[in-house]
Motif scaffolding. Structure first.
Motif, PDB file in Angstrom:
ATOM      1  N   VAL A 132       0.838  -1.195   0.000  1.00  0.00           N
ATOM      2  CA  VAL A 132       0.000   0.000   0.000  1.00  0.00           C
ATOM      3  C   VAL A 132       0.877   1.250   0.000  1.00  0.00           C
ATOM      4  O   VAL A 132       0.635   2.200  -0.745  1.00  0.00           O
ATOM      5  N   ARG A 160       0.950   4.093  -2.967  1.00  0.00           N
ATOM      6  CA  ARG A 160       0.669   5.513  -2.725  1.00  0.00           C
ATOM      7  C   ARG A 160       1.844   6.388  -3.160  1.00  0.00           C
ATOM      8  O   ARG A 160       1.646   7.495  -3.659  1.00  0.00           O
ATOM      9  N   TYR A 171       1.567   6.653  -6.944  1.00  0.00           N
ATOM     10  CA  TYR A 171       0.474   7.525  -7.367  1.00  0.00           C
ATOM     11  C   TYR A 171       0.848   8.992  -7.159  1.00  0.00           C
ATOM     12  O   TYR A 171       0.527   9.859  -7.956  1.00  0.00           O
ATOM     13  N   LYS A 172       1.563   9.266  -6.088  1.00  0.00           N
ATOM     14  CA  LYS A 172       1.947  10.641  -5.807  1.00  0.00           C
ATOM     15  C   LYS A 172       2.981  11.147  -6.810  1.00  0.00           C
ATOM     16  O   LYS A 172       2.967  12.310  -7.194  1.00  0.00           O
ATOM     17  N   TRP A 226      -6.393  -5.373  -6.166  1.00  0.00           N
ATOM     18  CA  TRP A 226      -7.127  -5.317  -4.887  1.00  0.00           C
ATOM     19  C   TRP A 226      -6.388  -4.406  -3.900  1.00  0.00           C
ATOM     20  O   TRP A 226      -7.001  -3.623  -3.178  1.00  0.00           O
ATOM     21  N   ARG A 263      -7.122  -0.915  -4.507  1.00  0.00           N
ATOM     22  CA  ARG A 263      -8.406  -0.502  -3.938  1.00  0.00           C
ATOM     23  C   ARG A 263      -8.261  -0.268  -2.431  1.00  0.00           C
ATOM     24  O   ARG A 263      -8.910   0.591  -1.851  1.00  0.00           O
ATOM     25  N   LYS A 264      -7.394  -1.054  -1.797  1.00  0.00           N
ATOM     26  CA  LYS A 264      -7.110  -0.826  -0.374  1.00  0.00           C
ATOM     27  C   LYS A 264      -6.438   0.531  -0.184  1.00  0.00           C
ATOM     28  O   LYS A 264      -6.810   1.312   0.672  1.00  0.00           O
ATOM     29  N   ALA A 265      -5.411   0.761  -1.000  1.00  0.00           N
ATOM     30  CA  ALA A 265      -4.602   1.972  -0.839  1.00  0.00           C
ATOM     31  C   ALA A 265      -5.444   3.212  -1.083  1.00  0.00           C
ATOM     32  O   ALA A 265      -5.245   4.234  -0.436  1.00  0.00           O
ATOM     33  N   PHE A 266      -6.384   3.120  -2.026  1.00  0.00           N
ATOM     34  CA  PHE A 266      -7.133   4.310  -2.412  1.00  0.00           C
ATOM     35  C   PHE A 266      -8.607   4.201  -2.013  1.00  0.00           C
ATOM     36  O   PHE A 266      -9.484   4.750  -2.656  1.00  0.00           O
ATOM     37  N   PHE A 267      -8.849   3.429  -0.982  1.00  0.00           N
ATOM     38  CA  PHE A 267     -10.155   3.386  -0.330  1.00  0.00           C
ATOM     39  C   PHE A 267     -11.286   3.088  -1.314  1.00  0.00           C
ATOM     40  O   PHE A 267     -12.301   3.775  -1.350  1.00  0.00           O
ATOM     41  N   GLY A 268     -11.067   2.047  -2.111  1.00  0.00           N
ATOM     42  CA  GLY A 268     -12.123   1.600  -3.011  1.00  0.00           C
ATOM     43  C   GLY A 268     -11.977   2.113  -4.435  1.00  0.00           C
ATOM     44  O   GLY A 268     -12.647   1.614  -5.335  1.00  0.00           O
ATOM     45  N   HIS A 269     -11.111   3.100  -4.627  1.00  0.00           N
ATOM     46  CA  HIS A 269     -10.927   3.646  -5.970  1.00  0.00           C
ATOM     47  C   HIS A 269      -9.672   3.061  -6.607  1.00  0.00           C
ATOM     48  O   HIS A 269      -8.788   2.595  -5.916  1.00  0.00           O
ATOM     49  N   PRO A 314      -7.229   4.882  -9.014  1.00  0.00           N
ATOM     50  CA  PRO A 314      -7.089   6.172  -9.691  1.00  0.00           C
ATOM     51  C   PRO A 314      -6.099   6.191 -10.852  1.00  0.00           C
ATOM     52  O   PRO A 314      -5.519   7.220 -11.132  1.00  0.00           O
ATOM     53  N   TRP A 338     -15.992  -2.538 -10.855  1.00  0.00           N
ATOM     54  CA  TRP A 338     -15.125  -1.730  -9.999  1.00  0.00           C
ATOM     55  C   TRP A 338     -14.805  -0.371 -10.612  1.00  0.00           C
ATOM     56  O   TRP A 338     -13.904   0.322 -10.160  1.00  0.00           O
ATOM     57  N   SER A 339     -15.514   0.005 -11.672  1.00  0.00           N
ATOM     58  CA  SER A 339     -15.276   1.277 -12.381  1.00  0.00           C
ATOM     59  C   SER A 339     -13.802   1.471 -12.727  1.00  0.00           C
ATOM     60  O   SER A 339     -13.209   2.480 -12.395  1.00  0.00           O
TER      61      SER A 339
END
Ligand code: GDP
Lengths: 286, 610
Positions: free
Chosen positions: A12, A16, A19-20, A40, A43-49, A51, A77-78
């Motif tokens: 995670v 992050r 992503y940053k 998966w 999705r954990k790292a970005f709280f369901g998203h 990105p 999962w969009s």
């Protein structure tokens, strides 16, 4: 502390950081267990998203269920789904009978390289779940990959953030130091960085995590009543199944603890040349 | 999968076993590969028949068998079945599973050793009994200490070559213990071994009855997992702030890893260096049971009750135990870069999640890490050198001293695109802005914000707030550039304002304009700028009224809004963001400044159409 939790936190954190730092970031998703765990974890790292886009290289020989599964999860999962392909080689009839390594190189390595740098068309899933060409494909400068150090030797020398030069080449001997949690997030124009959040995971950890999270995974990994299952997923013609009656992650874990057969033993291209993977990886294979 | 243990009972056990990362270091040829081969073989972690097969192969080829060959053999074979390889080996004892990171077999690059060792929880350091303490024995010892590895077993290897003589062992122990003491490292123990003969590896050696301590395998089992850091004061370096705004999700989540302590709903937290305060509203998780609190060393996401502007690089703590804040600190640093670290040159410092420009303020001492006592008379830090330095950062940073908090007390330095050095913070050095910083902290902690956040403003304007300060001697043309810059920004739809220091003097400073308390003038100017910045403006200003030394105070008072320093003409200050020639093409200067604002991500996109 619980080892799985430690691995999760580590992954995670890496996701992050990626992503940053990377404006043009993507994640490779092969639909296999490792990259699905990676998804998966995102999705954990970005709280369901999720990105960033997910890139899938479609060799056209993938087991058909894999493609259906991919598109189903993408909708649920969009996900921003991006698909690349070596159209020219396929039009020219490339397949494994022309040499497995040649086939892998054309349909995977080359397709991947050109999909990532944006020189070949990318197909993007639209709101209706159909694929259409991406308008101005820009090169990705950060590529998140589900490689694990224990998979095969050449991967064990990877860093969490591994630079690749203009030709996607990888200079194994001369990599920058990776200290504490400070990763290589600065890079020269034209180069890109491969990010490996799963580097410290083992095959068993992957299954333990799938079990713990009760997360969805394509059912080709399980025995569906015929006493066979896949241990590793690839293209139909080059992926063999194994004899096994494991139907759940728990049963797979039990099985893995006693097997002495390598994970990729069912992958025919590895057998063709003992240095196959190292070669493919140097050229940018994942 | 991991290596296949001979111990069949263990295989079926499903309970997760404890794991530990260890690293094996030492001078080349002192026996690292041999010891790894031994550890795999003697702990029963090799696949059945492997050892015999390699021995038989050697016999056929007429070679003397070496334990190091096991690594090569395993590497060659990994694709057919066993995934032990020389860069990451696995071995097991009854106690736990071990991962040997970056074990030998590759070119001896110190940076590889360091990358591996930085991930290790404990280390075995090998010294050849026959050769004694060598250059890399010392250098590696120093690096282990610097990396914060406190659990070290020193193995004095090849005891067979010195007739298992206790006197040799004692001499090496004495010498090396003294060296490590100089690095601030106390090894757990010294073990006399012969990796090749198997003395004191798994079994006590019959050749060294004089040694009563544990074998190597016992000594690794005596390493302890680090104690949980959750009992210490809270430290969460902010990694990112998320607001995804998709699918109806409007949470604004502060994300980071809890390096120590525990955070829970209702906690009053302060962010350093900005000094902003707020209260934890929720702890966010995905696919996990809802929770009110989270502790080290987990990654966390939390929301705040008041919407304050916090950004990556700040450290969240509880109010009464905040980290230190300064632009200066004293550190021990080791250098790995191809080019030496030089005075007067700017580098990038990465400290937890903070990235900031840094330069050497004072080079106190350059040391050869393989000698320690010999200080080199140098004015730069060369490759593999160690230095005692005072570093100065461009903006204030929050940190701890390394002996108090490891994770927030160490940093790396980036040169060009690569990490070129690393270091640990020994003490805080006061800079001249402590008073201003304390004032700003108090002010920001009590600050009453409206419902429109900085993020909201930035989103509408397409830019963040920043103070663009133009500096330079008299007559370089900075006033003209400032006017043109304001005009150009305004015409592009930006929220820009030219704040002339003189205007503050004319109005707000009337009461003290005659007494000219320059400290107070600077403070008032900065507080006015701060209000404009809080309102999201790009404030353009020249500094006729102020001396360069006051810029630090201004930066301190307007933080976290950045001060962008544009110098016109000769003699630029070291922290200038942009240097432009005097009296040339003002339009060109304006273009260059605007390009830099985009590059620094201050101006991000066109303003929102209204
Ligand atoms: N006599 C003796 N030789 C050893 C011992 N351990 C290692 N060696 C030899 O020392 C040489 C270097 O060992 P190696 O493990 O390759 O060292 P490394 O460079 O630290 O990995 C090899 O020829 C080994 O056989 C030992 O305990 N006794």
């Amino acid at each position: 502390m619980d080892h799985l939790q430690q691995l999760e936190d580590q992954s995670v954190y890496i996701l992050r950081e990626a992503y940053k730092h990377f404006k043009s970031l993507c994640m490779l998703w092969s639909i296999g267990k490792d990259s699905t765990v990676l998804l998966w974890l995102a999705r954990k790292a970005f709280f369901g998203h999720v990105p960033f886009p997910l890139v899938h290289i479609d060799t056209s020989y993938k087991i058909p269920e894999m493609i259906a599964y991919r598109d189903r999860l993408a909708r649920e999962w969009s996900l921003r789904m991006v698909v690349g392909q070596n159209r020219e080689a396929l039009a020219d009839g490339m397949n494994h009978t022309r040499g497995r390594l040649a086939c892998c190189k054309a349909l995977k390595t080359d397709a991947l390289r050109h999909t990532l740098d944006g020189t070949w068309p990318r197909m993007v899933m639209n709101a209706r779940g159909q694929y259409e060409p991406e308008d101005n494909p820009e090169p990705y400068t950060g590529v998140i990959v589900g490689a694990r150090a224990d998979e095969e030797g050449s991967r064990s020398k990877e860093r969490y953030f591994s630079p690749r030069d203009h030709n996607s080449d990888w200079d194994v001997a001369d990599q920058p130091p990776e200290l504490w949690s400070q990763f290589k997030t600065d890079f020269a124009p034209g180069t890109h960085v491969r990010i490996h959040p799963l580097l410290d995971w083992t095959e068993i950890n992957i299954w333990e995590y799938i079990e713990r999270e009760n997360m969805p995974i394509i059912d080709l990994y399980f025995d569906r009543g015929e006493g066979i299952r896949y241990r590793s997923l690839g293209c139909g013609p080059c992926t063999g199944n194994i004899r096994s009656t494991a139907r759940t992650p728990t049963e797979i874990i039990t099985e893995l603890r006693v097997t002495t057969i390598a994970e990729r033993a069912g992958r025919a291209q590895d057998q063709e040349d003992p240095h196959a993977m190292e070669k493919l990886r140097r050229e940018g294979y994942m | 999968m991991t290596s296949v243990a001979a111990d069949t009972q263990n295989r079926l056990q499903l309970a997760p076993r404890e794991q530990m990362n260890i690293v094996i270091v030492g001078h080349v040829d002192h026996g690292k590969s041999t010891l790894v081969g031994r550890l795999l073989a003697d702990s029963g972690s090799l696949p059945d028949g492997k050892l015999e097969a390699v021995q038989a192969l050697c016999k056929r080829q007429g070679k003397l068998f070496e334990y190091a060959f096991l690594l090569d053999a395993l590497e060659a074979e990994r694709d057919q079945g066993i995934t032990i390889d020389s860069a990451r080996c696995f071995f097991k004892t009854d106690e736990r599973d071990y991962i040997i990171i970056d074990a030998p077999g590759h070119i001896e690059f110190l940076k590889n050793m360091i990358s591996g060792a930085a991930r290790a929880e404990a280390a075995i350091l090998l010294i050849d009994a026959n050769e004694g303490v060598r250059e890399n024995s010392r250098r590696h010892g120093y690096v282990l200490s610097m990396l914060g590895i406190r659990q070290v077993t020193v193995a004095v290897n090849k005891m067979d070559l010195v007739d298992y003589d206790q006197a040799v062992f004692d001499r090496i122990e004495e010498e090396y213990r003294a060296f490590l003491a100089g690095c601030g490292l106390v090894p757990q123990r010294f073990v006399p071994i012969s990796a090749r003969q198997g003395d004191n590896i798994a079994e006590p050696s019959a050749h060294m009855r004089w040694y009563k301590g544990p074998t190597i395998l016992e000594s690794v089992d005596l390493f302890k997992k680090a104690p949980p850091r959750e009992d210490k004061a809270l430290r969460v370096p902010v990694q990112d702030v998320y607001k995804f705004n998709t699918r109806g999700d409007d949470r604004r989540i502060v994300a980071g890893r809890i390096e120590s302590g525990r955070i829970k709903v209702g906690d009053r937290v302060v962010f350093s260096p900005s000094g902003k305060g707020s209260t934890v509203a929720s702890v966010e998780v995905f696919n996990a049971p809802a929770t009110e609190s989270m502790q080290a060393p987990h990654c966390v996401g939390f929301t705040l009750t008041e919407q304050i502007f916090v950004e990556r690089g700040e450290i969240a703590s509880h109010v009464d135990s905040a980290p230190r804040v300064s632009t200066r600190f004293r550190a021990n640093l080791f250098w790995l870069g191809r080019k030496p670290m030089q005075k007067g040159k700017s580098y990038k410092l990465k400290l937890t999640t903070k990235e900031v420009g840094v330069h050497i303020h004072e080079l106190l001492n350059v040391i050869d890490a393989s000698e320690l006592d010999s200080s080199l008379d140098k004015d730069e830090v060369g490759r593999h050198d160690v230095a005692d330095v005072i570093l100065e950062t461009r903006r204030p940073v929050a940190f701890d001293l390394t002996h108090e908090f490891e994770a927030t007390g160490r940093f790396v330095i980036v040169d060009d695109y690569d990490v070129a050095g690393g270091g640990i913070i020994r003490e805080v050095v006061s800079d001249s802005f402590e008073g201003a910083r304390a004032d700003a902290r108090r002010r920001d902690f009590e600050w009453v914000g409206g419902d429109v956040s900085r993020d909201d403003r930035a989103a509408r304007f397409g830019h963040r707030a920043a103070l663009v300060l133009l500096t330079g001697g008299a007559g370089v043309g900075k006033a003209l550039i400032a006017r043109k810059l304001e005009r150009a920004l305004f015409d592009a739809g930006r929220v820009a304002y030219l704040l002339d220091g003189r205007n503050v003097l004319l109005g707000l400073d009337q009461d003290i304009a005659t007494t000219m308390d320059s400290g107070e003038l600077v403070r008032r100017y900065a507080e006015v700028a701060h209000l404009f910045l809080d309102a999201g403006h790009l404030v353009v200003s020249t500094t006729n009224t102020f001396a360069l030394a006051d810029h630090g105070t201004i930066s301190t008072l307007v933080a976290p809004a950045p001060v962008v320093l544009v110098h016109i003409g000769d003699d630029p200050p070291h922290n200038a963001d942009l240097v432009l020639p005097a009296q040339t093409d003002p339009e060109g200067c304006v273009t260059a400044i605007r390009a830099m604002l985009r590059e620094q991500n201050l101006v991000v996109r066109p303003p929102e159409p209204r």
